[in-house]
Design a protein around this motif. Structure first.
Motif, PDB file in Angstrom:
ATOM      1  N   TYR A  74       4.813   7.773  10.993  1.00  0.00           N
ATOM      2  CA  TYR A  74       5.808   8.023  10.045  1.00  0.00           C
ATOM      3  C   TYR A  74       7.086   6.941  10.040  1.00  0.00           C
ATOM      4  CZ  TYR A  74       4.472  12.974   9.776  1.00  0.00           C
ATOM      5  OH  TYR A  74       3.830  14.209   9.490  1.00  0.00           O
ATOM      6  N   THR A  75       7.461   6.643  11.221  1.00  0.00           N
ATOM      7  CA  THR A  75       8.557   5.882  11.541  1.00  0.00           C
ATOM      8  C   THR A  75       8.378   4.613  11.026  1.00  0.00           C
ATOM      9  OG1 THR A  75       9.529   6.994  13.268  1.00  0.00           O
ATOM     10  CG2 THR A  75      10.129   4.549  13.138  1.00  0.00           C
ATOM     11  N   TYR A  76       7.234   4.017  11.249  1.00  0.00           N
ATOM     12  CA  TYR A  76       6.779   2.517  10.450  1.00  0.00           C
ATOM     13  C   TYR A  76       6.868   2.502   9.015  1.00  0.00           C
ATOM     14  CZ  TYR A  76       3.618  -1.312   9.527  1.00  0.00           C
ATOM     15  OH  TYR A  76       3.208  -2.378   9.099  1.00  0.00           O
ATOM     16  N   ARG A  77       6.203   3.583   8.443  1.00  0.00           N
ATOM     17  CA  ARG A  77       6.181   3.661   7.019  1.00  0.00           C
ATOM     18  C   ARG A  77       7.536   3.877   6.625  1.00  0.00           C
ATOM     19  NH1 ARG A  77       7.435   6.285   3.544  1.00  0.00           N
ATOM     20  NH2 ARG A  77       8.076   8.070   5.000  1.00  0.00           N
ATOM     21  N   HIS A  78       8.491   4.760   7.029  1.00  0.00           N
ATOM     22  CA  HIS A  78       9.778   4.914   6.551  1.00  0.00           C
ATOM     23  C   HIS A  78      10.742   3.591   6.672  1.00  0.00           C
ATOM     24  CE1 HIS A  78      13.896   6.901   6.607  1.00  0.00           C
ATOM     25  NE2 HIS A  78      14.022   6.278   7.791  1.00  0.00           N
ATOM     26  N   ILE A  79      10.552   2.881   7.877  1.00  0.00           N
ATOM     27  CA  ILE A  79      11.043   1.601   8.090  1.00  0.00           C
ATOM     28  C   ILE A  79      10.776   0.517   6.941  1.00  0.00           C
ATOM     29  CG2 ILE A  79      11.163  -0.500   9.427  1.00  0.00           C
ATOM     30  CD1 ILE A  79      11.246   1.219  11.943  1.00  0.00           C
ATOM     31  N   LEU A  80       9.614   0.605   6.410  1.00  0.00           N
ATOM     32  CA  LEU A  80       9.363  -0.384   5.451  1.00  0.00           C
ATOM     33  C   LEU A  80       9.655  -0.031   3.994  1.00  0.00           C
ATOM     34  CD1 LEU A  80       5.781  -1.825   6.551  1.00  0.00           C
ATOM     35  CD2 LEU A  80       8.088  -2.567   6.957  1.00  0.00           C
ATOM     36  N   MET A  81       9.622   1.465   3.750  1.00  0.00           N
ATOM     37  CA  MET A  81      10.114   1.734   2.615  1.00  0.00           C
ATOM     38  C   MET A  81      11.768   1.851   2.408  1.00  0.00           C
ATOM     39  SD  MET A  81       7.521   2.685   0.766  1.00  0.00           S
ATOM     40  CE  MET A  81       6.944   1.287   1.658  1.00  0.00           C
TER      41      MET A  81
ATOM     42  N   LEU B  56      13.506  12.472   2.363  1.00  0.00           N
ATOM     43  CA  LEU B  56      13.046  13.743   1.719  1.00  0.00           C
ATOM     44  C   LEU B  56      11.871  13.555   0.929  1.00  0.00           C
ATOM     45  CD1 LEU B  56      16.882  14.179   0.365  1.00  0.00           C
ATOM     46  CD2 LEU B  56      15.781  15.586   1.961  1.00  0.00           C
ATOM     47  N   ILE B  57      11.511  12.569   0.324  1.00  0.00           N
ATOM     48  CA  ILE B  57      10.412  12.443  -0.614  1.00  0.00           C
ATOM     49  C   ILE B  57       8.926  12.175   0.106  1.00  0.00           C
ATOM     50  CG2 ILE B  57      11.686  12.190  -2.563  1.00  0.00           C
ATOM     51  CD1 ILE B  57      10.832   9.097  -2.524  1.00  0.00           C
ATOM     52  N   ASN B  58       9.096  12.063   1.306  1.00  0.00           N
ATOM     53  CA  ASN B  58       7.986  11.744   2.154  1.00  0.00           C
ATOM     54  C   ASN B  58       7.807  12.790   3.486  1.00  0.00           C
ATOM     55  OD1 ASN B  58       6.604   9.066   1.334  1.00  0.00           O
ATOM     56  ND2 ASN B  58       8.590   8.496   1.342  1.00  0.00           N
ATOM     57  N   PRO B  59       6.601  12.901   3.759  1.00  0.00           N
ATOM     58  CA  PRO B  59       6.192  13.859   4.849  1.00  0.00           C
ATOM     59  C   PRO B  59       7.216  13.408   6.055  1.00  0.00           C
ATOM     60  CG  PRO B  59       3.975  12.924   3.993  1.00  0.00           C
ATOM     61  CD  PRO B  59       5.228  12.069   3.470  1.00  0.00           C
ATOM     62  N   ARG B  60       7.453  14.549   6.763  1.00  0.00           N
ATOM     63  CA  ARG B  60       8.300  14.545   8.458  1.00  0.00           C
ATOM     64  C   ARG B  60       7.529  15.491   9.161  1.00  0.00           C
ATOM     65  NH1 ARG B  60      10.230   9.736   8.211  1.00  0.00           N
ATOM     66  NH2 ARG B  60      11.699  10.333   9.815  1.00  0.00           N
TER      67      ARG B  60
ATOM     68  N   ALA C  59       0.839  -1.130  -0.072  1.00  0.00           N
ATOM     69  CA  ALA C  59       0.089   0.072   0.016  1.00  0.00           C
ATOM     70  C   ALA C  59       1.027   1.238   0.164  1.00  0.00           C
ATOM     71  CB  ALA C  59      -0.970   0.183   1.399  1.00  0.00           C
ATOM     72  N   PHE C  60       2.002   1.333   0.975  1.00  0.00           N
ATOM     73  CA  PHE C  60       2.840   2.455   0.778  1.00  0.00           C
ATOM     74  C   PHE C  60       3.680   2.746  -0.705  1.00  0.00           C
ATOM     75  CE2 PHE C  60       3.494   1.584   5.737  1.00  0.00           C
ATOM     76  CZ  PHE C  60       2.597   2.225   5.945  1.00  0.00           C
ATOM     77  N   LEU C  61       3.930   1.572  -0.976  1.00  0.00           N
ATOM     78  CA  LEU C  61       4.700   1.684  -2.474  1.00  0.00           C
ATOM     79  C   LEU C  61       3.802   2.278  -3.690  1.00  0.00           C
ATOM     80  CD1 LEU C  61       6.802  -1.779  -2.556  1.00  0.00           C
ATOM     81  CD2 LEU C  61       7.399   0.536  -2.110  1.00  0.00           C
ATOM     82  N   MET C  62       2.531   1.801  -3.332  1.00  0.00           N
ATOM     83  CA  MET C  62       1.587   2.228  -4.607  1.00  0.00           C
ATOM     84  C   MET C  62       0.896   3.643  -4.293  1.00  0.00           C
ATOM     85  SD  MET C  62       1.513  -0.218  -6.569  1.00  0.00           S
ATOM     86  CE  MET C  62       2.888  -0.856  -6.401  1.00  0.00           C
ATOM     87  N   SER C  63       0.987   4.032  -3.117  1.00  0.00           N
ATOM     88  CA  SER C  63       0.399   5.289  -2.660  1.00  0.00           C
ATOM     89  C   SER C  63       1.180   6.473  -3.146  1.00  0.00           C
ATOM     90  CB  SER C  63      -0.106   5.491  -1.238  1.00  0.00           C
ATOM     91  OG  SER C  63       1.111   5.327  -0.471  1.00  0.00           O
ATOM     92  N   ASN C  64       2.536   6.311  -3.414  1.00  0.00           N
ATOM     93  CA  ASN C  64       3.437   7.241  -3.475  1.00  0.00           C
ATOM     94  C   ASN C  64       3.899   7.200  -5.084  1.00  0.00           C
ATOM     95  OD1 ASN C  64       6.287   8.489  -4.062  1.00  0.00           O
ATOM     96  ND2 ASN C  64       6.260   8.839  -1.829  1.00  0.00           N
ATOM     97  N   SER C  65       3.653   8.342  -5.731  1.00  0.00           N
ATOM     98  CA  SER C  65       4.181   8.233  -7.223  1.00  0.00           C
ATOM     99  C   SER C  65       5.543   7.919  -7.558  1.00  0.00           C
ATOM    100  CB  SER C  65       3.401   9.527  -7.800  1.00  0.00           C
ATOM    101  OG  SER C  65       4.314  10.723  -7.273  1.00  0.00           O
ATOM    102  N   VAL C  66       6.445   8.586  -6.542  1.00  0.00           N
ATOM    103  CA  VAL C  66       7.654   8.177  -6.903  1.00  0.00           C
ATOM    104  C   VAL C  66       8.018   6.805  -6.844  1.00  0.00           C
ATOM    105  CG1 VAL C  66      10.237   8.684  -6.095  1.00  0.00           C
ATOM    106  CG2 VAL C  66       8.623  10.366  -6.068  1.00  0.00           C
ATOM    107  N   TYR C  67       7.385   6.205  -5.619  1.00  0.00           N
ATOM    108  CA  TYR C  67       7.736   4.628  -5.555  1.00  0.00           C
ATOM    109  C   TYR C  67       7.029   3.676  -6.580  1.00  0.00           C
ATOM    110  CZ  TYR C  67      10.234   5.492  -1.055  1.00  0.00           C
ATOM    111  OH  TYR C  67      11.219   5.970  -0.224  1.00  0.00           O
ATOM    112  N   ARG C  68       5.960   4.315  -7.163  1.00  0.00           N
ATOM    113  CA  ARG C  68       5.170   3.549  -8.190  1.00  0.00           C
ATOM    114  C   ARG C  68       5.999   3.398  -9.356  1.00  0.00           C
ATOM    115  NH1 ARG C  68       0.514   6.378  -6.597  1.00  0.00           N
ATOM    116  NH2 ARG C  68       0.673   7.444  -8.415  1.00  0.00           N
ATOM    117  N   ASN C  69       6.906   4.712  -9.711  1.00  0.00           N
ATOM    118  CA  ASN C  69       7.709   4.389 -10.885  1.00  0.00           C
ATOM    119  C   ASN C  69       8.908   3.847 -10.435  1.00  0.00           C
ATOM    120  OD1 ASN C  69       8.984   5.470 -13.240  1.00  0.00           O
ATOM    121  ND2 ASN C  69      10.194   6.768 -11.746  1.00  0.00           N
TER     122      ASN C  69
END
Ligand SMILES: [Fe+2]
Ligand SMILES: [Fe+2]
Length: 319
Positions: free
Chosen positions: A117-124, A240-244, A70-80
């Motif tokens: 924030y940290t949970y998503r960051h760790i998985l990304m 850098l590319i995600n909210p902090r 879900a995180f990968l698909m919800s961010n256009s940079v990561y979808r690319n």
């Protein structure tokens, strides 16, 4: 020279000393503030645990696999960067090999419940590091052990008060120290839970904010270990590319790449690792040594950003 003065690259390390207590999530003190993390201390810590923890596949733990997708698909940079063909084939298979002790994975649940924030960051960072590690595996010899470094790099943040982790404005020096302490805390945690005084994952937790030019922390040593540096590049890019919490808005992808290529220009990161990150952003995924990187500044950084700003209190002190 004693063994604890030697880093893995053979350079002299100053002594690393805990600035704060390190306690597990259930309140057990592993080491008190002031402990010098020398070889004897780390060997004792690695032998201390008497419990045999279940070993669990990270992607099968809780909702990790679904959240990651879900995180990968919800961010256009990561979808690319992660088209379906990449996620579904080699990289996900690579990530599926990561097996860790249950208490380590329970820290992920703590972040999911308390600091998203940290949970998503760790998985990304897990996904990015798996991708770069997979692409560079012939050269780097990445194994399941190394791939596990992505999700484990910030484990020590369980020791940082949530009020500081989520603070929107500038930090005071003591608060900044508590955030930086996640490197030592992660080193202690992973040594204890992995029962290994020379654990690669523990070293990544300790060293992922060190830099090639010695400008990082906690020791300001010159980072020479390639795998740790790949984690560090992925770590900075995702931040850098995600909210902090400490800034309004995100860096667009162009601005984020410009920040990281600037770091390569200054010798903070290695050019070949940064080029690999740029290459996975390009159509056709060129080989990194064929990837020409422009140093023009055309990205859009966020207008308000408190990262790295230390606030002084009324007395003029920053503590
Ligand atoms: Fe970190
Ligand atoms: Fe991080």
């Amino acid at each position: 020279m004693t063994s604890d003065q030697m880093g893995n690259s053979g350079m002299i390390r100053k002594g690393l000393e805990l600035r704060y207590d390190v306690k597990t999530l259930d309140g057990q003190q592993l080491l008190p503030a002031g402990t010098r993390l020398d070889r004897d201390v780390m060997e004792e810590l690695a032998c201390r645990a008497t419990t045999r923890w279940p070993q669990v596949n990270l992607l099968d733990y809780g909702t990790v696999r679904a959240d990651l997708r879900a995180f990968l698909m919800s961010n256009s940079v990561y979808r690319n960067i992660f088209p379906e063909a990449v996620v579904g084939k080699g990289v996900e298979a690579f990530m599926t090999t990561v097996i860790l002790p249950l208490p380590v994975l329970q820290c992920l649940s703590y972040f999911k419940d308390n600091d998203y924030y940290t949970y998503r960051h760790i998985l990304m960072v897990f996904a990015l590091y798996a991708l770069l590690g997979y692409d560079m595996r012939a050269e780097m010899g990445a194994t399941p052990l190394e791939v596990a470094a992505g999700p484990m790099h910030d484990l020590g943040k369980v020791c940082v008060p949530l009020s500081i982790l989520q603070m929107p404005g500038p930090l005071r020096r003591a608060q900044r120290d508590k955030i930086e302490h996640h490197t030592e805390a992660g080193y202690v945690f992973l040594t204890y839970y992995l029962r290994d005084s020379e654990s690669f994952l523990a070293r990544v937790a300790r060293d992922h904010h060190e830099r090639r030019d010695g400008s990082g922390y906690p020791l300001g040593m010159r980072l020479e270990e390639r795998h740790v540096e790949v984690v560090a590049v992925c770590d900075v890019y995702d931040a850098l590319i995600n909210p902090r919490p400490y800034r309004n808005g995100v860096y667009d992808n162009r601005a984020a790449i410009e920040i990281i290529t600037d770091m390569a220009e200054k010798g903070t990161f290695s050019w070949d690792i940064v080029r690999r990150l740029v290459a996975v952003n390009r159509k056709g995924r060129p080989a990194s040594d064929e990837c020409v990187v422009s140093l023009d500044k055309r990205g859009t950084p966020p207008a308000e950003n408190c990262y790295g700003i230390i606030q002084e209190d009324e007395s003029g002190s920053d503590r």
